[in-house]
Design a protein around this motif. Structure first.
Motif, short mmCIF file in Angstrom:
data_model
loop_
_atom_site.label_atom_id
_atom_site.label_comp_id
_atom_site.label_asym_id
_atom_site.label_seq_id
_atom_site.Cartn_x
_atom_site.Cartn_y
_atom_site.Cartn_z
N VAL A 75 47.58 -13.66 14.91
CA VAL A 75 48.55 -12.88 14.15
C VAL A 75 47.79 -11.82 13.37
CG1 VAL A 75 48.44 -14.56 12.27
CG2 VAL A 75 50.40 -13.03 12.41
N ALA A 76 48.47 -10.70 13.10
CA ALA A 76 47.89 -9.64 12.28
C ALA A 76 48.72 -9.47 11.02
CB ALA A 76 47.83 -8.32 13.05
N VAL A 77 48.04 -9.18 9.90
CA VAL A 77 48.71 -8.96 8.62
C VAL A 77 48.21 -7.65 8.02
CG1 VAL A 77 49.22 -9.88 6.32
CG2 VAL A 77 48.84 -11.45 8.24
N SER A 78 49.14 -6.81 7.56
CA SER A 78 48.77 -5.54 6.94
C SER A 78 49.74 -5.23 5.82
CB SER A 78 48.79 -4.41 7.97
OG SER A 78 48.57 -3.14 7.35
N ALA A 79 49.21 -4.63 4.75
CA ALA A 79 50.05 -4.13 3.66
C ALA A 79 50.15 -2.61 3.74
CB ALA A 79 49.47 -4.54 2.31
N GLY A 80 49.77 -2.06 4.89
CA GLY A 80 49.72 -0.61 5.04
C GLY A 80 51.07 0.02 5.32
N ASP A 99 32.33 -16.78 4.44
CA ASP A 99 31.87 -17.76 5.43
C ASP A 99 32.93 -18.09 6.47
OD1 ASP A 99 29.51 -17.81 4.02
OD2 ASP A 99 29.96 -19.67 2.95
N ALA A 100 34.18 -17.85 6.13
CA ALA A 100 35.28 -18.15 7.08
C ALA A 100 35.77 -16.92 7.80
CB ALA A 100 36.44 -18.80 6.32
N SER A 101 34.99 -15.81 7.71
CA SER A 101 35.46 -14.54 8.26
C SER A 101 34.42 -13.90 9.17
CB SER A 101 35.79 -13.56 7.12
OG SER A 101 36.76 -14.09 6.24
N THR A 102 34.92 -13.05 10.04
CA THR A 102 34.08 -12.15 10.84
C THR A 102 34.51 -10.74 10.50
OG1 THR A 102 33.97 -13.77 12.63
CG2 THR A 102 33.32 -11.51 13.15
N PHE A 103 33.55 -9.89 10.13
CA PHE A 103 33.87 -8.53 9.69
C PHE A 103 33.61 -7.52 10.80
CE2 PHE A 103 32.47 -4.45 7.92
CZ PHE A 103 33.63 -4.07 7.27
N PHE A 104 34.54 -6.51 10.89
CA PHE A 104 34.40 -5.44 11.86
C PHE A 104 34.56 -4.11 11.13
CE2 PHE A 104 36.07 -9.15 13.99
CZ PHE A 104 35.30 -9.24 15.14
N HIS A 105 33.55 -3.24 11.27
CA HIS A 105 33.60 -1.94 10.61
C HIS A 105 34.57 -1.01 11.32
CE1 HIS A 105 32.45 1.77 8.64
NE2 HIS A 105 32.14 2.31 9.82
N CYS A 106 35.36 -0.27 10.54
CA CYS A 106 36.29 0.73 11.08
C CYS A 106 36.11 2.03 10.30
CB CYS A 106 37.74 0.25 10.97
SG CYS A 106 38.07 -1.30 11.81
N ASP A 107 36.07 3.13 11.00
CA ASP A 107 35.85 4.43 10.37
C ASP A 107 37.09 4.97 9.68
OD1 ASP A 107 33.20 4.61 11.26
OD2 ASP A 107 33.84 5.38 13.21
N VAL A 108 38.28 4.57 10.17
CA VAL A 108 39.52 5.21 9.74
C VAL A 108 40.43 4.21 9.02
CG1 VAL A 108 41.61 6.41 10.52
CG2 VAL A 108 39.41 6.87 11.64
N ALA A 109 41.04 4.67 7.94
CA ALA A 109 42.08 3.89 7.26
C ALA A 109 43.36 4.73 7.27
CB ALA A 109 41.68 3.57 5.82
N VAL A 110 44.46 4.13 7.70
CA VAL A 110 45.73 4.85 7.78
C VAL A 110 46.28 5.07 6.37
CG1 VAL A 110 48.11 4.77 8.62
CG2 VAL A 110 46.24 3.92 10.06
N ALA A 111 46.57 6.32 6.05
CA ALA A 111 47.09 6.65 4.72
C ALA A 111 48.50 6.10 4.55
CB ALA A 111 47.09 8.16 4.53
N MET A 112 48.85 5.72 3.32
CA MET A 112 50.16 5.15 3.05
C MET A 112 51.28 6.17 3.28
SD MET A 112 49.78 1.98 2.35
CE MET A 112 51.25 1.44 1.50
N ASP A 113 50.98 7.46 3.21
CA ASP A 113 52.01 8.48 3.40
C ASP A 113 51.91 9.17 4.75
OD1 ASP A 113 49.64 9.79 2.93
OD2 ASP A 113 50.44 11.21 1.45
N ALA A 114 51.10 8.64 5.65
CA ALA A 114 50.94 9.26 6.97
C ALA A 114 52.19 9.05 7.82
CB ALA A 114 49.73 8.67 7.70
N LYS A 115 52.56 10.08 8.59
CA LYS A 115 53.67 9.93 9.52
C LYS A 115 53.24 9.04 10.67
CE LYS A 115 55.73 14.45 8.50
NZ LYS A 115 56.13 15.77 9.06
#
Length: 354
Positions: A102-107, A58-74
């Motif tokens: 602000v943006a937060v990522s664990a990627g 309820d506190a979020s807006t979702f956006f679909h993304c086709d691609v996820a960056v791999a943890m081992d990608a250059k």
């Protein structure tokens, strides 16, 4: 009522992705009800999980993304394949457009830094950004930077890091004029690399409004909390960070082994359980999870990829605090004040004929 803080999350980032990010966001929302989330991820993965957290949904807006960056990608590969379409890029872009604070990522750290620099660009008069970490000390906490963004740094970049770190300490700790030290192999002015000595000499000569220069500090000063901000280049800073994390785990392993060795040791543990619980809390890396990308035209927080929901909630709390305490505004003010003095670091290392 406080103005809502809009935080963009790369839901697909990290070792566990959405299964860690969403419960972490739920925890953060419970602690900071003024947060509103922009969630970026694959709808087939995220939406079924999001239904388990109705408060977060309820506190979020979702956006679909086709691609996820791999943890081992250059980083270069991530930029080519993930720009415009990946959950990581879209979260950063939301900061650029003003949709998020602000943006937060664990990627992937390298990819996140590359995309952040490409999308947000560095602030005026900042050549390279830095990653700042919160460091537990016997006095409380300190800011340490750079811990991995810039390998090698000249004198001007070290001074820039001092300005960036001082602004973060003001925003994080509420200290009006934090103390700043340069990490070196000794406190004597003749020791260390030429760039460090040059930066130290200039920082003694130039009056800084935003912080007090305390001189050189050594490795053991990190844990002592001798200064509010410790400045170094990314190679040494990253090694120090990983060494500290490894040492904390090593000590924890020693204690656990010792407490299980005999029945007397087990009894002693039960009698001192309160003290051991406080020690465990102090040494818990999840409580200080989150590196702040400083020097960009926007705030990006990097969470440890292998953290859990509690750790990710800490990274979101850090993001919340940096926005609420106007980190970018403080940095911009401090940079303007410094560069108005038009002090230029000499381009060579010559000291003149003596």
């Amino acid at each position: 009522m406080a103005k809502p803080i809009h935080i963009a999350l790369d839901v697909m980032g990290g070792d566990a992705g959405a299964e860690m990010v969403l419960p972490g966001a739920e925890l953060a929302l419970l602690r900071h009800p003024d947060i509103r989330f922009l969630l970026y991820g694959n709808e087939r993965v995220v939406l079924p999980l999001l239904d388990k957290y109705p408060r977060l949904r309820d506190a979020s807006t979702f956006f679909h993304c086709d691609v996820a960056v791999a943890m081992d990608a250059k980083p270069s590969q991530a930029l080519r394949q993930g720009r415009w379409r990946s959950s990581m890029w879209r979260a950063i872009e939301a900061v650029k457009t003003g949709d998020a604070d602000v943006a937060v990522s664990a990627g992937n750290t390298g990819a996140l830094m590359a995309m952040s620099k490409f999308c947000l660009r560095t602030m005026a008069n900042i050549e390279r950004p830095a990653i700042a970490a919160i460091w537990p000390t016997v006095r409380g906490e300190s800011v340490v930077l750079d811990v991995g963004a810039t390998i090698g740094a000249d004198a001007q970049q070290l001074i820039d890091f001092a300005i960036l770190g001082g602004a973060m300490a003001r925003a994080l700790f509420g200290v009006q004029k934090p103390t700043v030290g340069l990490l070196n192999i000794g406190v004597e002015e003749v020791k260390g690399l030429e760039e460090v000595r040059t930066a130290g000499r200039i920082m003694k000569e130039v009056p800084f409004r935003s912080f007090s220069y305390a001189g050189f500090v050594e490795g053991d000063d990190l844990g002592k909390g001798t200064v509010d901000v410790v400045v170094t280049e990314g190679f040494a800073g990253n090694i120090a960070l990983k060494t500290a994390e490894g040492t904390a785990k090593q000590i924890g392993g020693y204690l656990k082994s010792a407490m299980q060795r005999t029945w007397m040791a087990k009894l002693g543990y039960l009698l001192a359980k309160g003290a051991f619980d406080r020690l465990r809390e102090k040494m818990d890396p999840r409580k200080v999870n989150g590196g702040v990308f400083l020097g960009l035209n926007g705030v990006v927080i990097k969470s440890h990829g292998g953290t859990d929901a509690e750790g990710f909630a800490s990274a979101i709390a850090l993001a919340h605090g940096m926005v609420r305490n106007e980190l970018i505004h403080k940095i911009a003010q401090d940079l303007v004040h410094y560069h108005r003095g038009r002090y230029v670091v000499p381009s060579d290392n010559s000291e003149g004929d003596e």
